[in-house]
Design an enzyme around this catalytic site. Structure first.
Site, PDB file in Angstrom:
ATOM      1  N   GLY A 192      27.094  18.383  72.282  1.00  0.00           N
ATOM      2  CA  GLY A 192      26.381  19.502  71.672  1.00  0.00           C
ATOM      3  C   GLY A 192      25.256  20.007  72.554  1.00  0.00           C
ATOM      4  O   GLY A 192      24.845  19.347  73.508  1.00  0.00           O
ATOM      5  N   LEU A 193      24.726  21.188  72.225  1.00  0.00           N
ATOM      6  CA  LEU A 193      23.674  21.812  73.032  1.00  0.00           C
ATOM      7  C   LEU A 193      22.306  21.554  72.389  1.00  0.00           C
ATOM      8  O   LEU A 193      22.008  20.422  72.014  1.00  0.00           O
ATOM      9  CB  LEU A 193      24.001  23.295  73.231  1.00  0.00           C
ATOM     10  CG  LEU A 193      25.268  23.520  74.088  1.00  0.00           C
ATOM     11  CD1 LEU A 193      25.730  24.966  74.052  1.00  0.00           C
ATOM     12  CD2 LEU A 193      25.032  23.084  75.523  1.00  0.00           C
ATOM     13  N   GLY A 226      26.304  16.051  66.515  1.00  0.00           N
ATOM     14  CA  GLY A 226      26.426  15.770  67.946  1.00  0.00           C
ATOM     15  C   GLY A 226      26.396  14.265  68.123  1.00  0.00           C
ATOM     16  O   GLY A 226      25.467  13.622  67.646  1.00  0.00           O
ATOM     17  N   CYS A 268      22.450  25.305  69.085  1.00  0.00           N
ATOM     18  CA  CYS A 268      23.774  24.891  69.538  1.00  0.00           C
ATOM     19  C   CYS A 268      24.388  25.898  70.512  1.00  0.00           C
ATOM     20  O   CYS A 268      25.595  25.913  70.717  1.00  0.00           O
ATOM     21  CB  CYS A 268      24.728  24.666  68.357  1.00  0.00           C
ATOM     22  SG  CYS A 268      24.022  23.543  67.138  1.00  0.00           S
TER      23      CYS A 268
END
Lengths: 175, 243
Positions: free
Chosen positions: B88-89, B155, B184
């Protein structure tokens, strides 16, 4: 590609595909690899390809040995369980690993999963195309989706990896 | 192969910094890994850690999009900033958000990250439906959504199928914290919370028990609450677990 789906237990009853895929390859170093053949193993109605000319680790990496160099990737079973790969962290060139060291990471479905080096050695090449197209790991895990190459520090380690039949048996135990 | 119903220990860590909660995760995960490596009779305990963090932004392994200048900008907002090893971001964690970190050996469940993520999503979807009558859903972007607004971010990390990190469910968190980032990395999408969707205050305390019930149903396990008010004792118990 014609697909065989086997319903019976794989270890003793699998059959080669009627159509051969992949390439015949041979190595100059005391061994001749047979023509690539695909064996399909059905576990829980899913079909996973397990090429006969590769070796496998219990971490679901495959390894193709050519002389003192090996090419490493993850198996069809592994890519299926991971989901769509969106990012790959490959080991650095010249990085040295011992057998089963964690050497990189794959990200899929918001999950970062470690990858392990199945043999001891030094990284000689990375598949840089994966930076732009990590989906190759899903669509072509044994060919264009290879991860990195390693110069073997201890070729004897190859014999302790699983052959295709052994890996299929291992997969059956997973499911 | 497991016989009988699986057991997951629930530890409510209360309010704890991201870094300290991560240390608890690592300690728990290490016990699992030692058990896998058959070291010294160690036993890993499948554990569900529940925590609420002070304001912190975290990023996953794809860190290239968050260079030092971006890190400084975000820290100037008054929150902490952590680079992590999860998928995930960028996302935000803060008070009013139920954060759940299942540290599980997926060998006791199903060795598939895809399956695991799907169970986490379904846990939250079931919670929304059963407890709040909210028809939350999944989309092609991982997480739990209401339309184009994300209600719960997910995540995780897996090493030898031992999981760390997890999910963050917006209960009554101040959603303005998300205005400073592209959550995200998804442009044009928003965030929401159970409070916003129900029109009434929903706290992490309100959500905890129904969340755990849905988790136990999705993962087909029994969840056993263990008092975790004495952190020193908790860490000792984790380190000393043996077969």
């Amino acid at each position: 590609m014609a697909s065989f789906v086997l319903v019976a237990r794989c270890a003793r009853t699998f059959l080669p595909h009627a159509t051969r895929v992949g390439r015949s390859s041979s190595t100059a170093v005391g061994r001749t690899l047979h023509a690539s053949r695909w064996f399909s193993c059905s576990t829980n109605i899913l079909t996973h390809n397990v090429p006969a000319d590769l070796k496998y680790s219990k971490e679901h990496e495959w390894i193709r040995v050519e002389g003192n160099t090996s090419t490493i990737g993850i198996s069809d079973y592994a890519q299926d369980k991971l989901g769509d790969v969106v990012f790959v962290e490959l080991p650095n060139l010249d990085a040295e690993f011992k057998e089963n060291d964690q050497c990189g990471t794959l990200e899929s479905v918001k999950a970062a999963s470690d990858i392990y080096c199945p043999v001891s050695g030094k990284v000689t090449e990375r598949n840089e195309t994966l930076e732009k197209d990590p989906s190759l790991i899903n669509s072509s895990c044994y060919e264009n989706g290879w991860l990195f190459k390693v110069e073997l520090a201890n070729p004897d380690e190859i014999s302790s990896l699983l052959d295709a039949e052994g890996y299929i048996k291992f997969l059956e135990e997973q499911d | 192969m497991c016989v009988g119903r699986k057991l997951v220990i629930l530890r409510n860590l209360g309010r704890m910094s991201y870094q300290q909660a991560f240390q608890v995760q690592k300690l728990t995960s290490r016990q699992h890994l030692k058990e896998l490596a058959k070291k010294d009779g160690c036993k890993g305990l499948d554990t569900l850690l529940i925590v609420e963090h002070p304001p912190v932004y975290t990023v996953g392994i794809r860190t290239a999009g968050y260079p030092p200048e971006e890190e400084e900008r975000i820290k100037s907002l008054g929150a902490d900033f952590c680079r992590t090893d999860r998928g995930g971001l960028i996302t935000f964690h803060g008070p009013g958000q139920l954060v759940a970190y299942p540290v599980l050996n997926l060998g006791h469940f199903k060795k598939s990250m895809k399956w695991y993520i799907e169970r986490l999503q379904q846990t939250v979807i079931k919670l929304c439906d059963v407890e709040y009558g909210i028809d939350a859903h999944t989309t092609e972007d991982i997480g739990v959504w209401m339309g184009s607004k994300k209600l719960c971010a997910i995540g995780v990390h897996g090493t030898h199928f031992i999981t760390t990190h997890g999910l963050a469910l917006n209960c009554n968190v101040d959603l303005k914290w998300f205005n400073h980032i592209v959550p995200c990395g998804l442009e044009g999408k928003g965030v929401t919370s159970l409070t916003e969707l129900t029109g009434r205050e929903v706290t992490t305390t309100d959500v905890l028990q129904p969340f755990v019930k849905c988790f136990s149903e999705e993962f087909e396990c029994d969840v056993k609450f263990e008092d975790s008010s004495n952190m020193e004792e908790v860490l000792t118990v984790i380190k000393q677990a043996v077969l």
